[in-house]
Structures are given as structure tokens and as C-alpha cells.
Enzyme design. Sequence first.
Site, PDB file in Angstrom:
ATOM      1  CG  MET A 112      37.360  38.408  43.520  1.00 45.34           C
ATOM      2  SD  MET A 112      36.024  38.409  42.287  1.00 45.34           S
ATOM      3  CE  MET A 112      34.797  37.444  43.128  1.00 45.34           C
ATOM      4  CG  ASP A 143      40.864  47.922  46.535  1.00 45.48           C
ATOM      5  OD1 ASP A 143      41.842  48.692  46.391  1.00 45.48           O
ATOM      6  OD2 ASP A 143      39.741  48.314  46.910  1.00 45.48           O
ATOM      7  CB  SER A 181      35.536  42.981  48.266  1.00 43.75           C
ATOM      8  OG  SER A 181      34.791  42.952  47.072  1.00 43.75           O
ATOM      9  CB  THR A 182      33.301  38.714  47.834  1.00 42.42           C
ATOM     10  OG1 THR A 182      33.442  39.326  46.554  1.00 42.42           O
ATOM     11  CG2 THR A 182      32.277  37.598  47.761  1.00 42.42           C
ATOM     12  CG  HIS A 224      35.187  46.447  46.735  1.00 46.99           C
ATOM     13  ND1 HIS A 224      36.069  45.458  46.380  1.00 46.99           N
ATOM     14  CD2 HIS A 224      35.948  47.545  46.984  1.00 46.99           C
ATOM     15  CE1 HIS A 224      37.299  45.935  46.403  1.00 46.99           C
ATOM     16  NE2 HIS A 224      37.260  47.196  46.774  1.00 46.99           N
TER      17      HIS A 224
END
Length: 351
Positions: free
Chosen positions: A293, A296, A173-174, A200
Amino acid sequence: MAVRVLVVDDSSFFRRRVTEMLNADPRIEVIGTAADGLEAIKQTATLKPDVITMDIEMPVMDGITAVRRIMRSLPTPILMFSSLTTDGAKATLDALDAGAADFLPKKFEDISEDRDEARRILCARVRLIGARGVARAATPAAVASKAAATPSPVAPGKRPRKGDYDLVAIGTSTGGPVALQDVLTRLPANFPKPIILIQHMPGSFTPAFAQRLDSLCQIAVKEAADGDILKPGLALLAPGGKQMELESRGGSVRVRIKEAAPGQTYKPSVDLGFSSAAKVFPGKVLSIILTGMGADGREGARELKQGGSTLWSQDADSCVVYGMPAAVADAGLSDYILPLSEIGPSLAQAV
């Protein structure tokens, strides 16, 4: 201590709006504003903020150039505001390559239709990248250099070994765009296994991201389409805003792209992708959780591990946000915890 923020945008209205939203959180303090990239560089040197929010298109000096110069002179966590368009996606990816930590849509209704929720998400993102501090604010090359000097496997001397895998599955993600680029560009053209990528990212961004990776990597990378067949040396990127799962049929494995169900937070979801892989390739998946972050991927990783598959996670020092890798490591699911700079070479060796 409050996270000190510099807000940079050529629109005075947007600067005021962002300032009001951030100052509504007592843990954040806006200490200055700037109307263009050149002014942002000067303000950064003077104010030394903990976080900078940055627009991309500005007069005098654009946001990407400003990010690049700030990261050279005084590395600072930078949150970009981006339009959810094809051009906006390409510019945002350029900003992440230049060293920006994260991005959010510039239209707050694209973050959430609930204004209060959009404010909470913005403030949470600023607090998070601010808390990680300057140690995480560096160009991709600097992060890789630092990580290379900080080996952190699960146990001293424990390194990934060659394994019997049918699939590589990566979730992030991030900070993921830069991390995925680092990992995938280290793989040879004859990489022998298929790869699925779950990042993401908004739906308008994934086509541009897949094209960028394909142009940089020796392996092939494409945005996954419903019915695509898994092939050796092909990495399929889950489309943003949808869910990607695997299906075995007629001697081949295909991806199924589905609309996200109501209430699903992550679109695409690492948990769903990993869970699907666990069913189709029991005990034969090398799964990797990179910077991001939240948590998940933890439950999907649990299913993979229960079936006998292997999990690697990125270490804290090389993550932009040590959330997703921490979730699997803290749950005791990581077979190896590796610096980003070691993941690509280890993957090329292990598969």
C-alpha cells in the site's frame, strides 16, 4: 456500493467496538458478526461478505484454521487482528500463509494513539482490500498459478536479462510476507550476491519473519543488526520500527540500523534503504518493488534509476495491493513488470 464486512472475534466487546468503528464510515457496512471460527465459516457461506476481520485465538475453532477453510471454500479478503508479541507474530505469519490478506494490531493504541486516526486506518485498510475483491483473495499457490498464466512485461517478449549487479534490494508492504517467501524460496543456495529486504512490519514481527524465511530458503536470511556485513547469499531483513541504511567502510559494506526520525511514516522505509543503496552501489543494484500500500520506494527507485540501476516491479494481477508497484510503474521507473511467480526464477537467472 459499501464494502460489506463480517466481524469475527470471541469478545463481544471487541466485536461491538470494531463494528462501531467500521459503521462510522459510510463506505463500509458490517453485515454480521461471529464469535468463533466455525461460526465465521457458516456466516461467510450465508452472507458472502466482501471482507472479513478475524481474531486469531478463539474457542471452537481458531482464526488460522478458519482462514484456511474459508480460502478453500469461498475465497474472501481477510484482515487479521494480531497481538504484537512473538507468539502473535508467528500466528499472524501462519494466517498470512493460510491466505489472509493483511493484519493490524488488536490494540488500537498500537495503530495510533489518536482514536480517530486508528479508526481511519482500520477503515482505509478494509476498504482497500475490499476494493481489490475476491480476485486478490486466494492462497499463495492460487495467486502464483493465476500470475503464471498472466505474463505482463513492459513490452511483448521483453524479459529480464543477466546483468552486472552488486546488490539485490527488495521493498514491500501489504502482502509482502507471502510474496517475499515466494521469491526467496526460489533462489539457489549459491546465490552470488547480497540481498537487503525492506518490509513494512512491526518490530516484534521481524525476528520471527526472518527466522521463518531462513528455515524455508536455501539462502541464509536474518534480521539485520547494526554493523552486519553484506555477504553473497545472505538476505538481511530490516528490523521493524527502525531504519536500515548501507555504509561502505574498509573495503566492505555494512548495514547501519538507526532509530526512525520523528514524523517518518514508514519504519523501515523503502525510500531510505533504496537511496542508501544508490549511493553505495551506483548503477549496480537490482531493485524490486513487490505488493504494498502507498508509494514508499518510488523516490528511492528514482535515485537508483538516475544512477543507472535496474528496477523490477510486481504486476497488478498478482499483488494483494497494487500500490507501491503501481507508483513506480506509473512514474516510468520499472524496467520490467512481472507476475510474482516469475520474479524468483528471473532473479536467480539474472544475477
